[in-house]
Design a protein around this motif. Structure first.
Motif, short mmCIF file in Angstrom:
data_model
loop_
_atom_site.label_atom_id
_atom_site.label_comp_id
_atom_site.label_asym_id
_atom_site.label_seq_id
_atom_site.Cartn_x
_atom_site.Cartn_y
_atom_site.Cartn_z
N VAL A 125 -5.20 -14.01 9.58
CA VAL A 125 -3.90 -13.70 9.40
C VAL A 125 -2.84 -14.55 9.27
N ALA A 126 -2.98 -15.88 9.83
CA ALA A 126 -1.97 -16.78 9.77
C ALA A 126 -2.17 -17.45 8.77
N LYS A 127 -3.28 -17.38 8.15
CA LYS A 127 -3.57 -18.35 6.88
C LYS A 127 -3.16 -17.83 5.67
N GLN A 128 -2.93 -16.44 5.74
CA GLN A 128 -2.49 -15.77 4.68
C GLN A 128 -1.55 -16.48 3.61
N ASP A 129 -1.51 -16.29 2.46
CA ASP A 129 -0.55 -16.90 1.56
C ASP A 129 0.82 -16.17 1.48
N LEU A 130 0.65 -14.61 2.03
CA LEU A 130 1.76 -13.97 2.06
C LEU A 130 2.06 -13.80 3.49
N ALA A 131 3.06 -14.04 4.28
CA ALA A 131 2.97 -13.83 5.65
C ALA A 131 3.41 -12.52 5.98
N PRO A 132 2.90 -11.84 6.96
CA PRO A 132 3.30 -10.44 7.41
C PRO A 132 4.66 -10.40 8.13
#
Length: 297
Positions: A27-34
């Motif tokens: 999740v931390a590596k997603q290019d859109l941060a939650p």
């Protein structure tokens, strides 16, 4: 097109710390941060790793005193997100899953931004060898797991909900505890006019498992199926649906103990209160049938 604010929700019983750690790293590596991440310890104290992780967005850890089951635990996360009031879409992930690609959350945001009537997006679930189990394809028959489109259900292991949809139709049926809670929610969504999209490009890696690994599987599966149809189907379809599934169970189940447990759960489903009855409209039955899965299969 307005980009929706995304939250990620993970429910865990505290017995998979390494898997949850890997999931949250993905999740931390997603290019859109939650905007937010909610982690629910379902009847457990969460290990310290959940408090030390460096994640984008604000991380909230909630611990419940008892195991509320998968739907009950997810409702705890949804209630906390409503308290914050700043999330449009929630992505719910199994605690032993893994987001392989870094663009999953961005793609989810784009799908919901493009269609205001889209209520649910289901992910494709595949094991470490890239294989998708038949039960994880939300279509009847021997369907291609790589063919996306509108469907009648979604996969519990990885999916996204529009919060406005949940505000209208209600949350997970917590009393189900385990089994068929996805169908109950999907039928309510379809009956309220929301679309359910299967998006196989959104991949959640998940170990290959059998639902029968749970000791309560046969009993709860049968009980919840009876509850499901008592709550959601028009009266003429209830005996048809249950008749089909009695036949399927007799053909599939080889274990005498499993059959005894299943029919015990079936009787429990008839005997115990099923909850609020809100049957779907006949036009919803027709819509589900057009999509390839009439609500008797």
């Amino acid at each position: 097109m307005v980009e929706p604010r995304i939250a990620v929700s993970v429910v865990t019983m505290g017995n998979r710390p390494a898997e949850v750690d890997a999931l949250l790293e993905s999740v931390a590596k997603q290019d859109l941060a939650p905007a937010r991440v909610v982690i629910v310890g379902n009847g457990c104290r969460l290990p310290e790793f959940a408090r030390r992780l460096s994640l984008p967005g604000e991380v909230t850890v909630v611990e419940t005193e008892e195991n509320l089951g998968c739907p009950g635990g997810r409702n705890v996360a949804l209630a906390r997100l409503r308290e914050f009031g700043d999330v449009d879409v929630v992505v719910e992930l199994d605690d032993d899953g893994l987001l392989v690609d870094a663009d999953v959350l961005r793609r989810v945001a784009e799908l919901f931004a493009d269609d205001a009537r889209l209520g649910i997006v289901g992910f494709r679930i595949a094991d470490e060898n890239g294989e998708t189990q038949r039960r994880h394809v939300p279509r009847a028959g021997n369907a291609d797991p790589l063919r996306g489109g509108y469907v009648t259900g979604f996969l519990g292991g990885g999916h996204a909900f529009r919060m406005a949809m949940l505000d209208r139709i209600g949350d997970w049926p917590a009393e189900f505890f385990f089994a068929h809670e996805e169908t109950d929610l999907a039928w309510r969504a379809a009956d309220a006019g929301w679309k359910i999209l299967y998006a196989p490009e959104l991949l959640l890696r998940h170990p290959k498992t059998s639902p029968a690994r749970h000791a309560i599987y046969h009993r709860v599966t049968a009980r919840n199926r009876v509850w499901l149809v008592r709550r959601r189907l028009p009266l003429p379809l209830i005996p048809v649906h249950l008749g089909v599934w009695i036949a399927v169970t007799l053909l599939r189940t080889r274990s005498p103990a499993g059959l005894r447990a299943w029919f015990g759960g079936f009787a429990e489903g008839l005997r115990e209160p099923a909850g609020e009855r809100r049957p779907m409209r006949w036009r919803t039955v027709w819509w589900l049938t057009r999509l390839g899965r009439p609500p008797v299969i």
